[in-house]
Motif scaffolding. Structure first.
Motif, PDB file in Angstrom:
ATOM      1  N   SER A 107       4.618  56.302  12.816  1.00 16.40           N
ATOM      2  CA  SER A 107       3.556  55.510  12.155  1.00 16.40           C
ATOM      3  C   SER A 107       3.478  56.028  10.579  1.00 16.40           C
ATOM      4  O   SER A 107       3.850  57.036  10.307  1.00 16.40           O
TER       5      SER A 107
ATOM      6  N   TYR B  72      -1.431  53.382   9.995  1.00 12.60           N
ATOM      7  CA  TYR B  72      -1.043  52.256  10.512  1.00 12.60           C
ATOM      8  C   TYR B  72       0.147  52.261  11.290  1.00 12.60           C
ATOM      9  O   TYR B  72       0.945  53.237  11.122  1.00 12.60           O
ATOM     10  N   GLN B  73       0.235  51.259  12.087  1.00 10.12           N
ATOM     11  CA  GLN B  73       1.500  51.252  13.130  1.00 10.12           C
ATOM     12  C   GLN B  73       2.417  50.217  12.603  1.00 10.12           C
ATOM     13  O   GLN B  73       2.077  48.662  12.225  1.00 10.12           O
TER      14      GLN B  73
ATOM     15  N   ALA C 165       2.362  46.064   9.045  1.00  9.24           N
ATOM     16  CA  ALA C 165       1.717  47.187   9.843  1.00  9.24           C
ATOM     17  C   ALA C 165       0.278  46.867  10.150  1.00  9.24           C
ATOM     18  O   ALA C 165      -0.321  46.419   9.079  1.00  9.24           O
TER      19      ALA C 165
ATOM     20  N   VAL D 161       3.056  51.661  21.677  1.00  8.62           N
ATOM     21  CA  VAL D 161       3.396  52.459  20.822  1.00  8.62           C
ATOM     22  C   VAL D 161       2.295  53.244  20.064  1.00  8.62           C
ATOM     23  O   VAL D 161       1.467  52.776  19.787  1.00  8.62           O
ATOM     24  N   SER D 162       2.457  54.632  20.218  1.00  6.55           N
ATOM     25  CA  SER D 162       1.212  55.445  19.841  1.00  6.55           C
ATOM     26  C   SER D 162       1.956  56.917  19.439  1.00  6.55           C
ATOM     27  O   SER D 162       2.852  57.466  20.008  1.00  6.55           O
ATOM     28  N   PRO D 163       1.192  57.238  17.979  1.00  2.00           N
ATOM     29  CA  PRO D 163       1.612  58.693  17.723  1.00  2.00           C
ATOM     30  C   PRO D 163       1.480  59.667  18.718  1.00  2.00           C
ATOM     31  O   PRO D 163       2.106  60.725  18.827  1.00  2.00           O
TER      32      PRO D 163
ATOM     33  N   SER E 100      -5.497  49.787  14.836  1.00  2.00           N
ATOM     34  CA  SER E 100      -5.980  49.461  15.963  1.00  2.00           C
ATOM     35  C   SER E 100      -7.025  48.400  16.013  1.00  2.00           C
ATOM     36  O   SER E 100      -7.077  47.610  17.145  1.00  2.00           O
TER      37      SER E 100
END
Length: 563
Positions: free
Chosen positions: A78, A82-83, A122, A70-72, A125
């Motif tokens: 996001s 924060y994820q 949330a 999961v990455s912007p 990294s």
């Protein structure tokens, strides 16, 4: 039909994403079931606030991208910085915290650090995270920020609904939102990115001149004509580096180390001691004391800082047109040797196992070196240095220790050389690549266009970090777009300026705002050095990676494509 504040904020976020960032919108998962939410709360032994339930009932986190993460940067939604977790990740995090801190908090680092009724929803990294307070009472439902070094802090959002409303407001208004740090929503290639917006601060305070001062010593030591190598050496010498260069004199060795000519004078050991930066923060300009013996110039450094003679950048320069040997010793018994020939590493030896040794085997180059021991005893450590010295003496004929170390020697303060890596990986030749989404545009660009682009991007970065306040820098920026622009010449006015900026950034005990500004400026200095020394394709990644304008991607794309 009543619509809760959480549902209304999600509706606004969904609508904005669908219109402006469809790739990000498609990453949002379907709702979690009420049964699964109830089961998770029961297992964690808490009651979920209504906001958290409504939050999960709208979207159960984010789906992974093409690379399985999961990455912007791959289109994943996001929150600012924060994820978001899925319900399964919330449950997994809760189990981990219960195991880590104990069901009743008996293993906490300090009181108030964590509570078993905090629920993480949330994270960044790093271990830092956003939590919902599920304790019954006035704070029930409040959102806090967990930082690994400080624990959980509340006070910014009384509820998850309040946080999500701020996110919706920021998206619709294109405004800055602060979630620990400040972020601005930016859309690129159909994806939402939260760009960090640094706080605008004034000109940082310089601590350079303080670093030029020598300590005042009450008495000076006696001159020793020769420090004899014996089983007790280096008694009194802990944490030092001896660097030898063949067929050089003291003046040339000091120059290659990066000495400041105005600081050159004879110094005793006590005068070369590093200052205590806790007592008075200052730029660290380490002293190297030099001499000659048997056809070799030698320099000795002592202290707990990074010793210049252990750096490859320095040894490449010192060994230009000759050869150089560096011997370092630390109080923990670690001993290392590096041999460079005409700017190239020949071999490296270290008493710690598994340290890469370079092109040639050190045991072949220096017969008799002791074999590294994984966990040496104190006695083995004491035996290692004389054995290493014997091997170096046999191979190079270098006097160890050289004469006069305890006495007064010619010396100068060093303005450390710029680091020559820019944080890339081996597969990228240690150069920072441009983001993947721009790679094809960069590959298609002509050399002339790339020179114009890197000149424009570097000029913007210099303005953002204050690097363009120096005349030497503005003169260099004007040359970047030229086909045959010069590189950074050793000890030129530009080289000295960039090194001085780098030195300012390393003051550990400076005011944090000053240090932050100097660090940003130092990174820009390294990017400028790369832009001047390397082909544009190799230097461009670091330059754009350091940009601070939230809209740099749009600007960069236009520069690569507009005619």
């Amino acid at each position: 039909m009543h619509v809760s504040p959480i549902e209304e904020s999600w509706r606004r976020i969904d609508s904005w994403l669908a219109a402006h960032a469809p790739r990000t919108f498609s990453s949002l998962r379907p709702p979690a079931s009420q049964e699964a939410i109830n089961a998770a709360a029961t297992e964690l032994g808490v009651e979920f606030p209504a906001d958290l339930v409504a939050y999960l009932r709208h979207h159960d986190g984010v789906s992974p991208g093409e690379r399985g993460v999961v990455s912007p940067e791959e289109g994943g939604f996001s929150l600012p910085g924060y994820q978001p977790y899925t319900l399964a990740e919330i449950l997994s995090s809760g189990r981990m915290h219960h195991d880590l801190w104990g069901r009743h908090g008996e293993n906490l680092p300090f009181e108030g650090y964590w509570h078993q009724d905090f629920v993480t929803f949330a994270r960044t990294s790093s271990p830092d995270a956003l939590v919902v307070d599920c304790r019954r009472g006035a704070s029930f439902g409040a959102v806090g920020q967990y930082e690994e070094s400080e624990g959980v802090r509340f006070g910014h959002w009384e509820s998850l609904a309040a946080l999500l409303e701020q996110v919706a407001d920021s998206l619709e208004g294109g405004t800055v939102i602060t979630v620990g740090l400040s972020y601005m929503p930016v859309v690129d290639d159909g994806m939402l990115l939260w760009e960090y917006v640094p706080e605008r601060l004034g000109e940082p305070r310089s601590l350079f001149d303080l670093g030029l001062a020598d300590p005042v010593i009450a008495t000076r030591g006696r001159t020793s004509p020769h420090a004899a190598l014996n089983e007790t050496w280096p008694s009194g010498y802990e944490n030092f580096c001896l660097t030898f260069a063949q067929d050089l004199d003291e003046t040339e060795l000091l120059r290659r180390f990066g000495a400041l000519p105005e600081t050159r004078r004879p110094r005793w050991r006590e005068e070369a001691a590093s200052p205590d930066q806790r007592q008075q923060p200052r730029v660290l300009l380490p002293v190297v004391r030099v001499g000659t013996h048997g056809g070799w110039a030698f320099g000795i450094e002592e202290g707990l800082h990074l010793l210049e003679g252990t750096r490859d950048e320095v040894l490449r320069r010192v060994s230009g047109g000759t050869r150089a040997v560096s011997l370092s010793y630390w109080a923990n018994g670690t001993t290392s040797v590096s041999l460079f020939d005409d700017g190239e590493l020949v071999t490296r030896y270290d008493t710690r196992p598994h340290v890469p040794h370079g092109p040639r085997d050190p045991f072949e180059v220096f017969p008799g070196l002791p074999t590294p021991v994984p966990e040496p005893t104190p006695e083995q450590r004491r035996e290692q240095l004389p054995a290493v010295c014997d091997a170096v003496v046999r191979r190079c004929g270098i006097p160890l220790p050289p004469p006069g170390l305890d006495g007064e020697l010619d010396s100068a303060r060093i303005l450390p050389l710029l680091p020559d890596n820019n944080f890339g990986y081996p597969e990228d030749n240690f150069k920072t690549p441009v983001p993947d989404r721009f790679a094809s545009l960069v590959d298609a660009a002509t050399p002339e266009r790339l020179r114009r682009v890197i000149a424009a991007q570097m000029s913007s970065l210099a303005a953002e970090t204050g690097l363009d306040t120096y005349a030497e820098v503005t003169a260099a920026l004007s040359l970047l777009s030229e086909q045959d622009h010069p590189g950074v010449t050793d000890d030129s006015a530009l080289d000295l300026r960039l090194r001085r900026v780098q030195a300012e950034s390393l003051v550990i005990f400076a005011d944090w705002k000053d240090r932050s500004l100097w660090q940003d400026r130092a990174m820009a200095a390294r990017a400028l050095a790369d832009a001047l020394n390397l082909p544009a394709r190799e230097a461009l990644g670091l330059v754009v990676g350091l940009r601070q304008n939230p809209h740099w991607r749009k600007e960069f794309r236009q520069q690569l494509t507009d005619d």
